[in-house]
Design an enzyme around this catalytic site. Structure first.
Site, PDB file in Angstrom:
ATOM      1  N   HIS A  29     -46.054  33.421  29.025  1.00 33.67           N
ATOM      2  CA  HIS A  29     -46.822  34.661  28.931  1.00 33.67           C
ATOM      3  C   HIS A  29     -46.750  35.456  30.223  1.00 33.67           C
ATOM      4  CE1 HIS A  29     -50.973  36.757  28.592  1.00 33.67           C
ATOM      5  NE2 HIS A  29     -50.020  37.532  28.124  1.00 33.67           N
ATOM      6  N   SER A  38     -49.534  36.667  23.690  1.00 34.74           N
ATOM      7  CA  SER A  38     -50.758  36.631  24.484  1.00 34.74           C
ATOM      8  C   SER A  38     -51.961  36.213  23.666  1.00 34.74           C
ATOM      9  CB  SER A  38     -51.029  38.012  25.099  1.00 34.74           C
ATOM     10  OG  SER A  38     -51.205  38.983  24.078  1.00 34.74           O
ATOM     11  N   GLU A  46     -48.127  32.450  32.488  1.00 31.59           N
ATOM     12  CA  GLU A  46     -48.783  31.274  31.943  1.00 31.59           C
ATOM     13  C   GLU A  46     -47.757  30.492  31.127  1.00 31.59           C
ATOM     14  OE1 GLU A  46     -53.413  32.579  31.372  1.00 31.59           O
ATOM     15  OE2 GLU A  46     -51.948  33.557  30.066  1.00 31.59           O
TER      16      GLU A  46
END
Length: 397
Positions: free
Chosen positions: A142, A121, A154
């Site tokens: 992510h 992250s 993501e």
């Protein structure tokens, strides 16, 4: 190509990794979860089983469905057991040293065609990819916590990731029931790059005694309908995580906007990390949280009484909206991607551009200008895209 995928590996079975393993198994993949030792494997297995049992208890799964899902997950302490994996997700702690060890092993063990995904992250996906001999096959994936519940992922491609790898990873995300937002490798990606500076702003407001913690959290939930206020959210995310994200943003952009507030750093140094430690902005040990008296300083009064045409919610929300518009102005993410990321990753009822449409560009710009005049925010001008939306007299004034 996605339909041919069957075998998935997950390295790291903490809260996030166990959730990721569960998500893939629920979608029909055969999963091998790998941990560092047998004790960690047992903890990971317990996390998955507890989550599955909870789903049965809530009526979301039958016992037969649970057993079928659990039957698709194997647990191991040997990374060599990933030698036949088609797709591997790394979910170990956010340490480049730990990830260096993991990716060196995965690069050695897995076939050349295996895609290696990192759930990082905050670290650079590009740097992680460079640890392997297959950077074109390394991608960020992510997830958001809890992985079985949150819909956003993501998908992060680097300058070396092949378009095919990014495309396949996005399709994999859809197959496991997630909503992917595809972006390039940049500090914070979309959600954290917008969320954590907003939290940091709220901490700064609290630190400067402009409002009490209850005033801050209530103002945001009332004005925007967010599921929780920023200080409650900070405790949930973890104050140490907030510092880490702010530091990554600072290292990449060197913008005062991304300097973690002194109070945030002091609380982390004191071990006040939020829910995980039992104490953050609120007490999570089970004790009552006595309400704080509202501050009565001059700036607190200005904000509380709207003497400069903005209130507490404006101060925090409009800076947050401006950050989103700056990200869109930079062509890093589209309006749709930004709104999708914040709605599906952070539980917002409306994304930042939807909030902008509701609030109006002039109102946002006036808040930014007046707040900066009081020293409450950086002196940079509103995002170019936000400025373009202003009526000419406001823009030129």
């Amino acid at each position: 190509m996605v339909q041919e995928f069957d075998k998935v590996g997950v390295v790291g079975l903490g809260a996030m990794g166990a959730g990721i393993a569960e998500v893939f198994a629920r979608a029909g993949f055969t999963v091998t979860g790998v941990e560092i030792d047998s004790a960690a494997v047992d903890l990971g297995r317990d996390r998955v089983h507890a989550s599955m049992d909870k789903a049965v208890h809530k009526g979301k799964l039958t016992e037969a469905e649970r057993d079928s899902i659990l039957g698709r997950i194997a647990f191991s302490t040997a990374r060599e057991d990933l030698a036949n994996a088609d797709f591997v997700v790394e979910a170990v702690p956010e340490s480049i040293e730990i990830k260096r060890d993991v990716f060196a092993d995965l690069d050695r063990v897995c076939p050349p065609g295996t895609i290696l995904a990192t759930n990082t992250s905050s670290l650079s996906v590009t740097e992680i990819a460079a640890l392997t001999g297959r950077p074109e096959k390394v991608v960020g994936l992510h997830f958001f916590n809890p992985a079985p519940v949150m819909k956003l992922v993501e998908v992060v491609g680097t300058v070396g990731t092949s378009p095919g790898t990014v495309g396949v990873t996005a399709e994999v995300a859809k197959r496991i029931g997630k909503t992917p937002v595809t972006v390039s490798d940049r500090a914070g990606f979309v959600a954290n790059a917008l969320l954590v500076p907003y939290i940091n702003d709220a901490i700064s407001v609290y630190e400067r005694r402009i409002a009490s913690r209850e005033e801050i959290d209530t103002a945001i939930t009332k004005a925007a309908g967010f599921p929780m206020g920023p200080l409650t959210l900070a405790d949930l995310v973890g104050l140490d995580v907030c510092v880490a994200v702010m530091d990554v943003l600072w290292e990449e952009f060197r913008d005062p906007r991304y300097a973690a507030t002194p109070l945030l750093r002091r609380m982390v140094s004191a071990g006040m990390l939020g829910r995980k430690s039992g104490q953050g902005f609120y007490d999570h040990s089970g004790a009552d949280n006595p309400a704080e008296d509202p501050p009565d300083g001059r700036i607190a009064q200005i904000v509380r009484n709207r003497e400069r045409d903005f209130d507490l919610a404006d101060l925090l929300l409009d800076a947050h909206i401006d950050d989103a518009m700056r990200m869109i102005s930079d062509a890093y993410a589209s309006e749709r991607d930004v709104d999708t990321a914040m709605r599906f990753g952070c539980g917002y009822p409306k994304g930042p551009t939807e909030l902008l449409e509701e609030r109006g560009a002039t109102r946002v710009a006036v808040t930014l200008h007046n707040a900066a005049a009081l020293g409450l925010r950086g002196s940079r001008a509103p995002a170019p895209l936000l400025t373009d939306l202003l009526p000419r007299p406001v823009r030129e004034g």
